[in-house]
Scaffold this active site. Structure first.
Site, PDB file in Angstrom:
ATOM      1  N   HIS A  20       0.964  -1.180   0.045  1.00 53.40           N
ATOM      2  CA  HIS A  20       0.015  -0.159   0.182  1.00 53.40           C
ATOM      3  C   HIS A  20       0.838   1.554  -0.075  1.00 53.40           C
ATOM      4  O   HIS A  20       0.670   2.061  -0.677  1.00 53.40           O
ATOM      5  CB  HIS A  20      -0.941   0.014   1.267  1.00 53.40           C
ATOM      6  CG  HIS A  20      -1.841  -0.780   1.414  1.00 53.40           C
ATOM      7  ND1 HIS A  20      -2.168  -1.931   2.369  1.00 53.40           N
ATOM      8  CD2 HIS A  20      -2.981  -1.337   0.390  1.00 53.40           C
ATOM      9  CE1 HIS A  20      -2.946  -2.601   2.225  1.00 53.40           C
ATOM     10  NE2 HIS A  20      -3.580  -2.363   1.105  1.00 53.40           N
ATOM     11  N   LYS A  46     -17.843  -6.877  10.095  1.00 52.12           N
ATOM     12  CA  LYS A  46     -16.549  -7.459   9.700  1.00 52.12           C
ATOM     13  C   LYS A  46     -15.549  -6.983  10.762  1.00 52.12           C
ATOM     14  O   LYS A  46     -15.367  -5.965  11.100  1.00 52.12           O
ATOM     15  CB  LYS A  46     -16.302  -6.820   8.326  1.00 52.12           C
ATOM     16  CG  LYS A  46     -15.063  -7.484   7.932  1.00 52.12           C
ATOM     17  CD  LYS A  46     -14.300  -6.720   6.662  1.00 52.12           C
ATOM     18  CE  LYS A  46     -12.869  -7.090   6.613  1.00 52.12           C
ATOM     19  NZ  LYS A  46     -11.868  -6.209   5.776  1.00 52.12           N
ATOM     20  N   ARG A  95      -2.520  -5.927  -8.219  1.00 50.59           N
ATOM     21  CA  ARG A  95      -1.240  -6.863  -8.198  1.00 50.59           C
ATOM     22  C   ARG A  95      -1.215  -8.035  -9.224  1.00 50.59           C
ATOM     23  O   ARG A  95      -0.165  -8.457  -9.310  1.00 50.59           O
ATOM     24  CB  ARG A  95      -1.335  -7.621  -6.812  1.00 50.59           C
ATOM     25  CG  ARG A  95      -0.997  -6.690  -5.473  1.00 50.59           C
ATOM     26  CD  ARG A  95      -1.520  -7.203  -4.375  1.00 50.59           C
ATOM     27  NE  ARG A  95      -2.947  -7.620  -4.428  1.00 50.59           N
ATOM     28  CZ  ARG A  95      -3.471  -7.983  -3.317  1.00 50.59           C
ATOM     29  NH1 ARG A  95      -3.119  -7.888  -2.244  1.00 50.59           N
ATOM     30  NH2 ARG A  95      -4.743  -8.023  -3.421  1.00 50.59           N
ATOM     31  N   SER A 133      -2.996  -7.549   3.122  1.00 52.58           N
ATOM     32  CA  SER A 133      -2.790  -7.504   4.642  1.00 52.58           C
ATOM     33  C   SER A 133      -3.398  -8.823   5.298  1.00 52.58           C
ATOM     34  O   SER A 133      -3.115  -8.856   6.473  1.00 52.58           O
ATOM     35  CB  SER A 133      -4.114  -6.582   4.794  1.00 52.58           C
ATOM     36  OG  SER A 133      -3.731  -5.204   4.229  1.00 52.58           O
TER      37      SER A 133
END
Ligand code: PNS
Length: 168
Positions: A20, A46, A95, A133
């Site tokens: 990031h 979440k 990515r 992450s």
């Protein structure tokens, strides 16, 4: 009215990784200011590893050297957040091909919701291609070394939480 080019870089950032950080710093090549938006939902349960305020704080510490980068949390629609920030540009890192479908769908939907909204995709540094992450959370919680993957403010917190394995 300023002519500044303002980009919004949205995400969950739970926590921010070197991937990031790389994308945000690259954004400064074409944006005058980058607003890192940490998305959260007050209703959605979440469970993240870090509270939203702490995610924002870690981003601020990571960019303590860079006044053109700000971090704030937001809830609700990204396009509304971007509008409120005076930004018509979203920056996302891509990515791999596997990211593409989801990212493309979001980019088109965001533009459908607010016509001026453009999404810019950036290729990360090769070193960060495989980083996420969720992998960082998993490795740290299992006692692995995440020091090659996260900025120092994140490493400090992971080490405090999971012990020296996060950095040894
Ligand atoms: O890093 P992430 O978790 O992949 O980021 C996803 C994020 C936060 C960019 C996305 O979920 C989002 O934009 N959320 C805000 C709500 C919204 O606007 N949803 C409609 C998107 S088309």
């Amino acid at each position: 009215m300023s002519e500044q080019r303002i980009a919004v870089c949205p995400g969950s950032f739970d926590p921010i990784t070197l991937g990031h950080e790389d994308i945000i710093r690259r954004s400064l090549r074409f944006a005058d200011r980058v607003i890192v938006g940490v998305a959260y939902s007050a209703t959605h349960v979440k469970q993240g590893m870090f509270e939203v305020d702490e995610r924002v704080q870690m981003i601020r510490e990571t960019f303590a050297d860079e006044p053109a980068v700000e971090a704030v949390s937001f809830q609700g629609l990204l396009v509304e957040f971007a509008k409120a920030q005076g930004a018509a540009m979203i920056v996302r890192g891509l990515r791999a091909v596997s990211d593409f479908e989801y990212e493309f769908q979001m980019a088109l939907m965001n533009r459908r919701l607010w016509e001026p909204m453009e999404t810019v995709f950036l290729a990360p540094d090769l070193e960060h291609l495989y980083l996420s992450s969720s992998l960082v959370r998993q490795i740290a919680s299992l006692g692995g070394d995440v020091s090659p993957f996260v900025p120092p403010p994140v490493l400090q917190r992971l080490t405090a939480r999971f012990g020296g394995g996060a950095s040894s």
